[in-house]
Design an enzyme around this catalytic site. Structure first.
Site, mmCIF file in Angstrom:
data_model
loop_
_atom_site.group_PDB
_atom_site.id
_atom_site.type_symbol
_atom_site.label_atom_id
_atom_site.label_comp_id
_atom_site.label_asym_id
_atom_site.label_seq_id
_atom_site.Cartn_x
_atom_site.Cartn_y
_atom_site.Cartn_z
ATOM 1 N N LYS A 243 -7.155 3.471 -6.595
ATOM 2 C CA LYS A 243 -7.841 3.811 -5.337
ATOM 3 C C LYS A 243 -7.203 5.034 -4.700
ATOM 4 O O LYS A 243 -6.042 5.374 -4.962
ATOM 5 C CB LYS A 243 -7.813 2.645 -4.346
ATOM 6 N N ASP B 131 -3.324 -4.624 -0.625
ATOM 7 C CA ASP B 131 -4.320 -3.805 -1.335
ATOM 8 C C ASP B 131 -4.990 -4.550 -2.495
ATOM 9 O O ASP B 131 -5.905 -4.014 -3.120
ATOM 10 C CB ASP B 131 -3.657 -2.540 -1.921
HETATM 11 O O1 C5P Z 1 1.127 -6.084 1.286
HETATM 12 P P1 C5P Z 1 2.081 -5.340 0.402
HETATM 13 O O2 C5P Z 1 3.034 -6.267 -0.309
HETATM 14 O O3 C5P Z 1 1.441 -4.383 -0.509
HETATM 15 O O4 C5P Z 1 2.951 -4.466 1.381
HETATM 16 C C1 C5P Z 1 4.121 -3.818 0.953
HETATM 17 C C2 C5P Z 1 4.904 -3.377 2.180
HETATM 18 O O5 C5P Z 1 4.199 -2.320 2.852
HETATM 19 C C3 C5P Z 1 5.084 -4.444 3.235
HETATM 20 O O6 C5P Z 1 6.238 -5.203 2.988
HETATM 21 C C4 C5P Z 1 5.237 -3.624 4.499
HETATM 22 O O7 C5P Z 1 6.532 -3.082 4.593
HETATM 23 C C5 C5P Z 1 4.299 -2.449 4.245
HETATM 24 N N1 C5P Z 1 2.956 -2.651 4.826
HETATM 25 C C6 C5P Z 1 2.793 -2.588 6.197
HETATM 26 N N2 C5P Z 1 1.547 -2.746 6.736
HETATM 27 C C7 C5P Z 1 0.469 -2.953 5.947
HETATM 28 C C8 C5P Z 1 0.615 -3.002 4.542
HETATM 29 C C9 C5P Z 1 1.881 -2.847 4.003
HETATM 30 O O8 C5P Z 1 3.752 -2.395 6.940
HETATM 31 N N3 C5P Z 1 -0.722 -3.099 6.501
#
Ligand code: C5P
Length: 299
Positions: free
Chosen positions: A10, A138
């Site tokens: 993406k 994501d």
């Molecule tokens: O959800 P995911 O595990 O992909 O997110 C990885 C990191 O990215 C989270 O631990 C956080 O630090 C950051 N993040 C965030 N806000 C979001 C998505 C991700 O702060 N909406």
């Protein structure tokens, strides 16, 4: 018997980021567009537990333990259906690793769909989306593909209309960037400033719906771009090289460090790719078209 699932990368054509929430995540207005760079995940029955293998140019950077989102997806589905995750997951990786193109998320969504088909669990789409949301912000979009607005931390999706092809060039950076580190840098740069609520930009949605690349080019925004550039200043040279080569828009993809260049058509994308390749400002260059279909079981 084995099942292979193809999952797209993406690019974010709008990434509006709100202030940090009490749980550390950030509320987003995240307009995802799936593009035609793919990982393929093959699930094969195994007698002796869960195993992950990976092939591709970046394979040595992919963790093969239980931190891999593909492994976590298989475990999550197996736990829900009271079975052992006895499966070999092989990832044919073409999406850049730690690149801001949801490569890890793609493998999570792909493994989930592949195991669902292999085990005949028959989980419904809503249940698969719930598991995806548990795996990462994501991951639901990797399952759905096309174009979608993600709200909440990006996991709550509204599918969007796309009225034509968008041609992209992606410049791969020499090293990766950690998504949490980029969000932390966003917080540091935002300190003392008022961060507005993230809202979807109608101009972005209209441009997607019309398939109008010129209109999309003036509307794209990425609130994580200053943070990514702060951690990786050389990306500024890549963006400048792509702009000089005739890109309609140049931006960091998601949390980076992959940079994305919107082109008028396939010929222009190929020309921009050639200039970027010769520029010495990136490790590799790829072209792709969006919107691409979401996770798909291959025959
Ligand atoms: O959800 P995911 O595990 O992909 O997110 C990885 C990191 O990215 C989270 O631990 C956080 O630090 C950051 N993040 C965030 N806000 C979001 C998505 C991700 O702060 N909406």
């Amino acid at each position: 018997m084995s099942v292979t699932v193809r999952v797209p990368a993406k690019v974010n054509v709008q990434l509006a980021v709100g202030a940090a929430r009490p749980d550390g995540f950030h509320d987003l207005a995240n307009v995802f567009l799936a593009v035609s760079l793919y990982d393929e995940i093959t699930a094969t029955p195994a007698a002796d537990g869960l195993r992950v293998t990976c092939e591709g140019p970046d394979a040595d950077q992919v963790p093969l333990d239980r931190t891999n989102l593909a492994a976590r997806a298989a475990e999550a589905l197996a736990a829900r259906y009271g079975r052992e995750p006895d499966v070999h997951l092989h990832i044919a990786k073409d999406i850049p690793v730690a690149g801001g193109m949801a490569g890890g998320s793609a493998d999570g969504a792909g493994a989930l769909l592949a195991c669902d088909a292999l085990w005949g669990t028959g989980a419904g789409r809503e249940e698969l989306l719930d598991i995806c949301a548990e795996l990462g912000s994501d991951v639901p979009f990797s399952l759905v593909g096309g174009a979608a607005l993600g709200t909440g931390r990006g996991e709550r999706l509204t599918e969007l209309e796309v009225g034509g092809d968008f041609h992209w060039v992606f410049a791969l950076a020499a090293r990766g960037l950690s998504t949490p580190a980029v969000y932390r840098e966003f917080d540091r740069l935002a300190k003392g400033r008022d961060i507005p609520e993230p809202v979807a930009d109608q101009a972005v949605l209209d441009a997607l719906a019309k398939g109008d690349a010129a209109a999309l080019a003036v509307a794209v925004t990425n609130d994580l771009q200053p943070a990514a550039l702060s951690l990786y200043p050389e990306l500024g040279d890549t963006l400048a090289a792509g702009r000089a080569a005739g890109a309609l828009a140049a931006l960091v993809s998601g949390s980076g460090p992959t940079t994305a260049f919107l082109a008028t058509d396939a010929k222009s994308a190929s020309d921009i790719a050639g200039v970027l390749r010769a520029s010495g400002t990136c490790r590799d260059v790829r072209t792709a078209v969006g919107a691409a279909a979401g996770a798909t079981v291959l025959d």
